[in-house]
Scaffold this motif. Structure first.
Motif, PDB file in Angstrom:
ATOM      1  N   GLY A   1     -64.859 -61.907-154.889  1.00 10.02           N
ATOM      2  CA  GLY A   1     -64.592 -60.362-155.194  1.00 10.02           C
ATOM      3  C   GLY A   1     -64.572 -59.873-156.575  1.00 10.02           C
ATOM      4  N   GLY A   2     -64.980 -60.668-157.470  1.00 12.43           N
ATOM      5  CA  GLY A   2     -64.797 -60.368-158.754  1.00 12.43           C
ATOM      6  C   GLY A   2     -66.222 -60.176-159.544  1.00 12.43           C
ATOM      7  N   PHE A   3     -66.403 -60.863-160.529  1.00  9.64           N
ATOM      8  CA  PHE A   3     -67.607 -60.339-161.575  1.00  9.64           C
ATOM      9  C   PHE A   3     -68.911 -60.873-161.019  1.00  9.64           C
ATOM     10  N   THR A   4     -68.775 -62.122-160.128  1.00  9.74           N
ATOM     11  CA  THR A   4     -70.007 -62.921-159.824  1.00  9.74           C
ATOM     12  C   THR A   4     -70.400 -62.792-158.341  1.00  9.74           C
ATOM     13  N   ASP A   5     -71.691 -62.787-158.134  1.00 11.12           N
ATOM     14  CA  ASP A   5     -71.917 -63.000-156.600  1.00 11.12           C
ATOM     15  C   ASP A   5     -71.648 -64.187-155.804  1.00 11.12           C
ATOM     16  N   PRO A   6     -70.952 -63.798-154.755  1.00 12.76           N
ATOM     17  CA  PRO A   6     -70.470 -65.148-154.071  1.00 12.76           C
ATOM     18  C   PRO A   6     -71.704 -66.152-153.975  1.00 12.76           C
ATOM     19  N   ALA A   7     -72.858 -65.845-153.696  1.00 12.61           N
ATOM     20  CA  ALA A   7     -74.078 -66.790-153.666  1.00 12.61           C
ATOM     21  C   ALA A   7     -74.102 -67.733-154.725  1.00 12.61           C
ATOM     22  N   LYS A   8     -73.888 -67.121-155.897  1.00 15.25           N
ATOM     23  CA  LYS A   8     -74.033 -67.827-157.170  1.00 15.25           C
ATOM     24  C   LYS A   8     -72.744 -68.725-157.207  1.00 15.25           C
ATOM     25  N   LEU A   9     -71.884 -68.153-156.810  1.00 17.56           N
ATOM     26  CA  LEU A   9     -70.585 -69.178-156.975  1.00 17.56           C
ATOM     27  C   LEU A   9     -70.681 -70.476-155.922  1.00 17.56           C
ATOM     28  N   ARG A  10     -71.032 -70.235-154.822  1.00 16.66           N
ATOM     29  CA  ARG A  10     -71.350 -71.348-153.938  1.00 16.66           C
ATOM     30  C   ARG A  10     -72.170 -72.511-154.500  1.00 16.66           C
ATOM     31  N   GLU A  11     -73.173 -72.056-155.323  1.00 14.77           N
ATOM     32  CA  GLU A  11     -73.864 -73.049-155.891  1.00 14.77           C
ATOM     33  C   GLU A  11     -73.157 -74.107-156.679  1.00 14.77           C
ATOM     34  N   VAL A  12     -71.860 -73.561-157.216  1.00 13.07           N
ATOM     35  CA  VAL A  12     -71.250 -74.562-158.215  1.00 13.07           C
ATOM     36  C   VAL A  12     -70.854 -75.801-157.443  1.00 13.07           C
ATOM     37  N   GLY A  13     -70.452 -75.566-156.071  1.00 14.36           N
ATOM     38  CA  GLY A  13     -69.863 -76.578-155.413  1.00 14.36           C
ATOM     39  C   GLY A  13     -68.387 -76.809-155.107  1.00 14.36           C
ATOM     40  N   VAL A  14     -67.810 -75.649-155.324  1.00 21.59           N
ATOM     41  CA  VAL A  14     -66.248 -75.569-155.282  1.00 21.59           C
ATOM     42  C   VAL A  14     -66.268 -74.557-154.110  1.00 21.59           C
ATOM     43  N   PRO A  15     -64.887 -74.674-153.669  1.00 18.37           N
ATOM     44  CA  PRO A  15     -64.526 -73.474-152.639  1.00 18.37           C
ATOM     45  C   PRO A  15     -64.708 -72.252-153.078  1.00 18.37           C
ATOM     46  N   VAL A  16     -65.047 -70.975-152.410  1.00 17.07           N
ATOM     47  CA  VAL A  16     -65.204 -69.794-152.754  1.00 17.07           C
ATOM     48  C   VAL A  16     -64.532 -68.934-151.759  1.00 17.07           C
ATOM     49  N   ALA A  17     -63.693 -68.224-152.198  1.00 24.33           N
ATOM     50  CA  ALA A  17     -62.771 -67.428-151.188  1.00 24.33           C
ATOM     51  C   ALA A  17     -62.997 -65.905-151.125  1.00 24.33           C
ATOM     52  N   ARG A  18     -62.976 -65.257-149.930  1.00 23.84           N
ATOM     53  CA  ARG A  18     -63.133 -63.939-149.786  1.00 23.84           C
ATOM     54  C   ARG A  18     -61.977 -62.992-150.544  1.00 23.84           C
ATOM     55  N   SER A  19     -60.833 -63.511-150.554  1.00 27.57           N
ATOM     56  CA  SER A  19     -59.787 -62.966-151.124  1.00 27.57           C
ATOM     57  C   SER A  19     -58.944 -63.746-151.867  1.00 27.57           C
ATOM     58  N   LEU A  20     -57.952 -63.166-152.557  1.00 25.95           N
ATOM     59  CA  LEU A  20     -57.073 -64.154-153.357  1.00 25.95           C
ATOM     60  C   LEU A  20     -56.005 -64.937-152.665  1.00 25.95           C
ATOM     61  N   THR A  21     -55.718 -64.148-151.409  1.00 23.83           N
ATOM     62  CA  THR A  21     -54.878 -64.932-150.501  1.00 23.83           C
ATOM     63  C   THR A  21     -55.351 -65.909-149.774  1.00 23.83           C
ATOM     64  N   GLU A  22     -56.669 -65.902-149.554  1.00 23.39           N
ATOM     65  CA  GLU A  22     -57.508 -67.002-148.991  1.00 23.39           C
ATOM     66  C   GLU A  22     -57.810 -68.043-150.019  1.00 23.39           C
ATOM     67  N   ALA A  23     -57.947 -67.467-151.470  1.00 22.02           N
ATOM     68  CA  ALA A  23     -57.896 -68.617-152.398  1.00 22.02           C
ATOM     69  C   ALA A  23     -56.655 -69.478-152.625  1.00 22.02           C
ATOM     70  N   ILE A  24     -55.585 -68.823-152.477  1.00 23.16           N
ATOM     71  CA  ILE A  24     -54.467 -69.574-152.589  1.00 23.16           C
ATOM     72  C   ILE A  24     -54.073 -70.565-151.235  1.00 23.16           C
ATOM     73  N   ALA A  25     -54.713 -70.379-149.998  1.00 25.08           N
ATOM     74  CA  ALA A  25     -54.796 -71.034-149.027  1.00 25.08           C
ATOM     75  C   ALA A  25     -55.410 -72.346-149.299  1.00 25.08           C
ATOM     76  N   LEU A  26     -56.673 -72.051-149.750  1.00 32.17           N
ATOM     77  CA  LEU A  26     -57.543 -72.911-150.157  1.00 32.17           C
ATOM     78  C   LEU A  26     -56.982 -74.105-151.233  1.00 32.17           C
ATOM     79  N   ALA A  27     -56.402 -73.611-152.138  1.00 30.89           N
ATOM     80  CA  ALA A  27     -55.796 -74.183-153.201  1.00 30.89           C
ATOM     81  C   ALA A  27     -54.656 -74.843-152.748  1.00 30.89           C
ATOM     82  N   SER A  28     -54.018 -74.327-151.495  1.00 34.05           N
ATOM     83  CA  SER A  28     -52.885 -75.112-151.363  1.00 34.05           C
ATOM     84  C   SER A  28     -53.075 -76.648-150.197  1.00 34.05           C
ATOM     85  N   ARG A  29     -54.401 -76.514-149.934  1.00 37.05           N
ATOM     86  CA  ARG A  29     -54.598 -77.658-148.815  1.00 37.05           C
ATOM     87  C   ARG A  29     -54.577 -78.900-149.421  1.00 37.05           C
TER      88      ARG A  29
END
Length: 213
Positions: free
Chosen positions: A185-213
């Motif tokens: 949801g920030g400065f970069t299109d999610p499709a471009k982020l997914r090309e990097v090969g790391v998890p991409v979250a739709r929200s910051l709370t989802e990002a925390i959930a992914l980082a906590s696994r």
């Protein structure tokens, strides 16, 4: 990421919802050099570091260091005008409160302006360290700054996860052996982020959930 103990937050475009302001300030800088304005979608699709190269791609020519310094000053002057109207991302406070380990903040915005802004939002007590750019002109890569940030904290990269919103954030994390979750949801299109090969979250709370696994 069970070995992760520490979270490094990005600021602009991640915790701070300033995409609209950044694009507006970018357009003032671009038009000052004869360029055409960009939309938010175009910025999310095409933005990259170093910013001098991003400006050059939009202007269709090489940007000299002197011209970039002038454009950078114009950008930041315009950014400061609108900063007081900008809010945190909708779930930023919830995401910060959810993380159970230690946290810090690393931004590529000027340190002397970052610190009081973070404090104005009441976030300073949550962070073990807040670091911004100490150079007079920005626009470069984050990797070296992240290494210095973790060294100052006495934390290994392998014990760390970085949550940011750019390809450069992922590259910085990889450079120190850290994990990374990117926020779409920030400065970069999610499709471009997914090309990097790391998890991409739709929200910051989802990002925390992914980082906590």
């Amino acid at each position: 990421m069970c070995d992760v103990k520490h979270l490094v937050w990005d600021w602009n475009g991640t915790l701070l919802n300033d995409l609209g302001l950044v694009v507006a300030a970018t357009n003032v800088a671009l038009t000052s050099s004869g360029g055409q304005p960009v939309t938010e979608d175009e910025h999310r699709r095409d933005f990259r570091r170093p910013i001098i190269d991003y400006y050059g791609s939009l202007l269709g020519r090489t940007v000299a260091a002197e011209e970039f310094a002038r454009m950078d000053t114009i950008f930041h002057d315009e950014y400061r005008i609108g900063l007081l109207t900008v809010e945190l991302a909708a779930d930023a406070r919830d995401a910060i409160a959810t993380w159970t380990g230690t946290q810090s903040l690393l931004s590529m915005w000027f340190h002397h302006e970052l610190v009081p802004t973070v404090d104005r939002f009441g976030l300073t007590p949550h962070f073990a360290r807040v670091d911004g750019l100490r150079d007079p002109i920005g626009g470069g890569f984050k990797a070296g700054h992240l290494a210095a940030h973790l060294e100052a904290l006495g934390i290994e990269g392998t014990e760390t996860v970085l949550i940011g919103d750019s390809v450069d954030d992922a590259h910085a994390a990889a450079s120190v052996g850290a994990h990374c979750v990117l926020y779409g949801g920030g400065f970069t299109d999610p499709a471009k982020l997914r090309e990097v090969g790391v998890p991409v979250a739709r929200s910051l709370t989802e990002a925390i959930a992914l980082a906590s696994r």
